[in-house]
Design a protein around this motif. Sequence first.
Motif, PDB file in Angstrom:
ATOM      1  N   TRP A 247       1.732  43.600 -18.890  1.00  0.00           N
ATOM      2  CA  TRP A 247       2.447  42.330 -18.945  1.00  0.00           C
ATOM      3  C   TRP A 247       3.530  42.258 -20.016  1.00  0.00           C
ATOM      4  O   TRP A 247       4.505  41.518 -19.857  1.00  0.00           O
ATOM      5  CB  TRP A 247       1.462  41.167 -19.142  1.00  0.00           C
ATOM      6  N   LEU A 248       3.384  42.990 -21.110  1.00  0.00           N
ATOM      7  CA  LEU A 248       4.371  42.890 -22.185  1.00  0.00           C
ATOM      8  C   LEU A 248       5.782  43.315 -21.771  1.00  0.00           C
ATOM      9  O   LEU A 248       6.757  42.684 -22.196  1.00  0.00           O
ATOM     10  CB  LEU A 248       3.904  43.681 -23.410  1.00  0.00           C
ATOM     11  N   PRO A 249       5.956  44.377 -20.947  1.00  0.00           N
ATOM     12  CA  PRO A 249       7.331  44.744 -20.562  1.00  0.00           C
ATOM     13  C   PRO A 249       8.098  43.605 -19.895  1.00  0.00           C
ATOM     14  O   PRO A 249       9.283  43.398 -20.202  1.00  0.00           O
ATOM     15  CB  PRO A 249       7.114  45.916 -19.590  1.00  0.00           C
ATOM     16  N   LEU A 250       7.441  42.854 -19.004  1.00  0.00           N
ATOM     17  CA  LEU A 250       8.132  41.752 -18.341  1.00  0.00           C
ATOM     18  C   LEU A 250       8.496  40.654 -19.329  1.00  0.00           C
ATOM     19  O   LEU A 250       9.601  40.084 -19.260  1.00  0.00           O
ATOM     20  CB  LEU A 250       7.258  41.177 -17.222  1.00  0.00           C
ATOM     21  N   HIS A 251       7.605  40.361 -20.272  1.00  0.00           N
ATOM     22  CA  HIS A 251       7.910  39.343 -21.273  1.00  0.00           C
ATOM     23  C   HIS A 251       9.026  39.807 -22.214  1.00  0.00           C
ATOM     24  O   HIS A 251       9.836  38.982 -22.662  1.00  0.00           O
ATOM     25  CB  HIS A 251       6.643  38.988 -22.065  1.00  0.00           C
TER      26      HIS A 251
END
Length: 324
Positions: A247-251
């Motif tokens: 999830w961190l890459p999209l955020h």
Amino acid sequence: MAHPVSAFQAAYISIEVLIALVSIPGNILVIWAVKMNQALRDATFCFIVSLAVADVAVGALVIPLAIIINIGPQTEFYSCLMVACPVLILTESSILALLAIAVDRYLRVKIPVRYKSVVTPRRAAVAIACCWIVSFLVGLTPMLGWNNLNKMRRTQELNGSHTEFVIKCQFETVISMEYMVYFNFFVWVLPPLLLMLLIYLEVFNLIRKQLNKKVSSSSNDPQKYYGKELKIAKSLALVLFLFALSWLPLHVLNCITLFCPSCETPHILTYIAIFLTHGNSAMNPIVYAFRIKKFRTAFLQIWNQYFCCKTNKNASTTTAELGN
């Protein structure tokens, strides 16, 4: 008229469907295993079921809606917003379920004697209900007004258009990046992830302190207990790590979009980030199967009993394994 689907969109849809076909049955199997086996019905596994429900919904609901958004149909603003919000609800539900699991593992090693009197089934059910209520409040905030409607109306007025307000339905068209970064990420995603990291570090610290104590003839049971707790904690920490990695890459891309409007993010990176977020819902059952013996045994029992039509000759053995 609907535009024909391009080759790139066809590839995107195929990958999304493949993720859904892995995620839905895998997480249904997790729920089924907990329902069937008494040994899997403590608080931790109840929180895991809540996480699995969210992952089933990702495969059954979010991925089809993501495909619709990718095609970009012409629709009213709030209709598009309703399509975009479920992923926000389910993401927050997953994060809060992971946080509840982390707190539960901490209590198991911090107060092992009083754990069962503190973490009762009723309190676990209340915690799960609270997680879902908060998730709906966070995920539906754009429906309550924090969205791009006013910005789009101003743009329409500047263009001198007075036609019916219809838009091409895309996530960034209706969802405010200020909401996604300042509220969703900085308040409801990043702090819980950092808190879970600290909790698991403390869990491992407490377990290792117990395991490093001198083993005496009367300490075999505590050693066995903390050894099992270490294995489960490692597996659940892996689930957390995979969630953060997914999830961190999209955020991070959302932060770039907000703080650097002139920066152009390659579309392929955005699609990879989206695939990671959706693919995360398919990862957890695989982790449980390979890392947690109770789940592995339960999965094999379900497979043999319901799919291979084998008679349950080893029922007593399986029950004994699940209890360990």
